[in-house]
Design a protein around this motif. Structure first.
Motif, PDB file in Angstrom:
ATOM      1  N   MET A 387     -11.267  -3.036   3.593  1.00  0.00           N
ATOM      2  CA  MET A 387      -9.940  -2.909   2.982  1.00  0.00           C
ATOM      3  C   MET A 387      -9.792  -1.551   2.304  1.00  0.00           C
ATOM      4  O   MET A 387     -10.774  -0.890   1.969  1.00  0.00           O
ATOM      5  N   HIS A 388      -8.526  -1.200   2.061  1.00  0.00           N
ATOM      6  CA  HIS A 388      -8.203   0.007   1.297  1.00  0.00           C
ATOM      7  C   HIS A 388      -6.910  -0.233   0.534  1.00  0.00           C
ATOM      8  O   HIS A 388      -5.906  -0.645   1.125  1.00  0.00           O
ATOM      9  N   ALA A 389      -6.933   0.028  -0.781  1.00  0.00           N
ATOM     10  CA  ALA A 389      -5.737  -0.088  -1.614  1.00  0.00           C
ATOM     11  C   ALA A 389      -5.205   1.308  -1.915  1.00  0.00           C
ATOM     12  O   ALA A 389      -5.959   2.168  -2.402  1.00  0.00           O
ATOM     13  N   THR A 390      -3.939   1.563  -1.617  1.00  0.00           N
ATOM     14  CA  THR A 390      -3.368   2.871  -1.884  1.00  0.00           C
ATOM     15  C   THR A 390      -3.290   3.107  -3.381  1.00  0.00           C
ATOM     16  O   THR A 390      -3.015   2.197  -4.167  1.00  0.00           O
ATOM     17  N   GLY A 391      -3.538   4.350  -3.778  1.00  0.00           N
ATOM     18  CA  GLY A 391      -3.588   4.692  -5.187  1.00  0.00           C
ATOM     19  C   GLY A 391      -2.283   4.480  -5.916  1.00  0.00           C
ATOM     20  O   GLY A 391      -2.262   4.314  -7.139  1.00  0.00           O
ATOM     21  N   SER A 392      -1.158   4.452  -5.183  1.00  0.00           N
ATOM     22  CA  SER A 392       0.147   4.248  -5.804  1.00  0.00           C
ATOM     23  C   SER A 392       0.367   2.810  -6.235  1.00  0.00           C
ATOM     24  O   SER A 392       1.351   2.501  -6.909  1.00  0.00           O
ATOM     25  N   GLY A 393      -0.548   1.905  -5.845  1.00  0.00           N
ATOM     26  CA  GLY A 393      -0.375   0.495  -6.164  1.00  0.00           C
ATOM     27  C   GLY A 393       0.613  -0.194  -5.250  1.00  0.00           C
ATOM     28  O   GLY A 393       1.133  -1.266  -5.573  1.00  0.00           O
ATOM     29  N   THR A 394       0.866   0.401  -4.084  1.00  0.00           N
ATOM     30  CA  THR A 394       1.892  -0.122  -3.167  1.00  0.00           C
ATOM     31  C   THR A 394       1.315  -1.013  -2.073  1.00  0.00           C
ATOM     32  O   THR A 394       1.693  -2.179  -1.947  1.00  0.00           O
ATOM     33  N   ASN A 395       0.413  -0.462  -1.252  1.00  0.00           N
ATOM     34  CA  ASN A 395      -0.053  -1.170  -0.064  1.00  0.00           C
ATOM     35  C   ASN A 395      -1.541  -1.523  -0.128  1.00  0.00           C
ATOM     36  O   ASN A 395      -2.340  -0.773  -0.687  1.00  0.00           O
ATOM     37  N   LEU A 396      -1.885  -2.640   0.478  1.00  0.00           N
ATOM     38  CA  LEU A 396      -3.272  -3.059   0.668  1.00  0.00           C
ATOM     39  C   LEU A 396      -3.502  -3.197   2.163  1.00  0.00           C
ATOM     40  O   LEU A 396      -2.890  -4.048   2.826  1.00  0.00           O
ATOM     41  N   TRP A 397      -4.376  -2.334   2.699  1.00  0.00           N
ATOM     42  CA  TRP A 397      -4.667  -2.302   4.132  1.00  0.00           C
ATOM     43  C   TRP A 397      -5.945  -3.091   4.434  1.00  0.00           C
ATOM     44  O   TRP A 397      -6.876  -3.117   3.626  1.00  0.00           O
ATOM     45  N   THR A 398      -5.998  -3.689   5.617  1.00  0.00           N
ATOM     46  CA  THR A 398      -7.242  -4.331   6.048  1.00  0.00           C
ATOM     47  C   THR A 398      -7.336  -4.302   7.570  1.00  0.00           C
ATOM     48  O   THR A 398      -6.346  -4.110   8.271  1.00  0.00           O
TER      49      THR A 398
END
Length: 425
Positions: A387-398
């Motif tokens: 997973m990766h969470a964008t630093g802007s607090g917007t998207n969570l990728w997996t």
């Protein structure tokens, strides 16, 4: 190891004498008692004493780059992004998997959806110039010749089109001047900081690759079954580009269980004023039980936070060693990935990706029991991995590794997707 640095050896010995576990230093014969402490699935993160754990920089940063010079000019990510050769269809309402807060995603091309040779594992993301990029690792599954780990470099700048373009790159390890070989690891975790790509080395620690040091190699038919220098050319099993390892952070061989963890997955954390590489252990109730499983095997996986030097994007080395700044027992089984909850500045809350219940996303913290999003309840995709969470607090990728034999992305086939962080907070 520590070479001839007496200060580093003193630090290491003192730390090991201090013990390593969820409580005070272990006395001889007390290991069994410690390992049978009761753990509860879904309980808050439990603070873990990791004072015995050390990583040592193998310090091959310069020599590795020098060894690759003869292969050809160094290429950065922009060169690769300008030469993407595969297209993965963007997911639609009828082809996407169920996931709470779903916003978008893509699948791989038909060949990559169906291959049994390569299996997706880890995901990280970042920006190259003005291009948003996702990087996914795949491990080679067949027995026999091990082709190691490949990466998919994908341009995810525009998710509104019909397809996402990507290319596979083979990871290699320099072995001498003009010589390299494959990286025979599982590729279970990635974290991208600056020019450096960190990858989990299951048994030993972390490997580091330099994204500015990619090289183009030969793609002739003769190269499809070979790696390294072959006659006057360099081969990478038919792949056009290689990404070389430049160094590694490894555990001294003197570290043994329970102090010595597995490095199963990685994550990127930029909260709290100090960037960090996250690492964690995959544990289950069968063939991968961990030292602190307690009375319920599979729950003893540990999560570590390794501080990064912001000026170099390398791990912080103090007196010759890298030490984790925080550590917890996760109290969750089958964990495959981690991402920080970016809506909180505290470094005590995380999302965990798990193949428990055939697929789950857990939000965990030190102060509350988990919040679960399960595939069986159509809240999350099946078989999720990195997973990766964008630093802007917007998207969570997996990324998902896919259910064996399934190519339909809506029912368990391999996908890369992202959701609204607020929806799973």
């Amino acid at each position: 190891m520590f070479g001839r640095d007496p200060a580093a050896w003193s630090l290491f010995i003192a730390a090991c004498l201090g013990g390593c576990g969820p409580g005070p230093a272990l006395e001889p014969g007390s290991e069994v008692e410690t390992q049978t402490q009761a753990l509860t699935e879904g309980a808050p993160l439990t603070t873990h004493d990791a004072s015995c754990l050390r990583l040592v920089d193998q310090n091959t940063w310069s020599s590795a780059v020098s060894n690759m010079t003869a292969v050809g000019p160094a290429l950065g990510l922009p060169a690769i992004l300008g030469d993407l050769n595969r297209a993965g269809p963007v997911l639609t309402a009828s082809t996407r998997p169920p996931a709470t807060g779903y916003k978008g995603g893509f699948r791989w091309n038909d060949g990559d959806m169906a291959t049994t040779d390569w299996i997706p594992q880890a995901l990280t993301a970042g920006v190259s110039g003005s291009t948003n990029v996702a990087i996914v690792s795949w491990h080679y599954a067949p027995s026999g010749t091990d082709k190691g780990v490949r990466l998919s470099v994908a341009d995810i700048s525009d998710m509104s089109g019909s397809a996402i373009n990507y290319r596979h790159v083979l990871l290699v390890r320099p072995t001498g001047a003009g010589q390299f070989t494959t990286v025979n690891e599982h590729g279970g975790g990635l974290a991208w900081f600056g020019n450096y790509l960190y990858m989990a080395d299951t048994s030993d620690g972390l490997r580091v690759f330099d994204l500015t040091q990619m090289r183009q190699v030969d793609t002739s038919t003769a190269c499809e079954t070979q790696v390294g220098k072959v006659g006057s050319v360099w081969c990478a099993y038919g792949y056009k580009y290689v990404l070389p390892q430049v160094s590694a952070y490894t555990m001294p061989s003197t570290l043994t269980s329970p102090c010595r963890p597995k490095f199963s997955f990685l994550g990127k954390d930029t909260r709290g004023g100090t960037s960090a590489v996250l690492s964690g252990e995959y544990c289950n109730s069968g063939d991968a039980q961990c030292p602190y499983d307690g009375t319920t095997p599979g729950l003893g996986g540990r999560l570590y936070r390794w501080p990064l030097d912001a000026s170099t994007n390398r791990l912080k080395v103090v007196s010759g060693a890298v030490v984790p700044e925080r550590a917890w027992v996760m109290n969750e089984p089958n964990v495959q990935g981690v991402a920080p909850v970016m809506t909180s500045t505290a470094t005590t809350s995380y999302w965990l990706s798990s193949t428990r219940y055939n697929g789950a996303l857990f939000k965990v913290s030190t102060s509350a029991s988990r919040k679960a999003f399960l595939s069986g309840s159509s809240q999350w995709a099946k078989m999720p991995e990195g997973m990766h969470a964008t630093g802007s607090g917007t998207n969570l990728w997996t990324v998902t590794e896919g259910v064996s034999g399934v190519t339909n992305p809506a029912t368990g086939g391999r996908v890369v997707f992202f959701v609204d962080q607020a929806a799973v907070d």
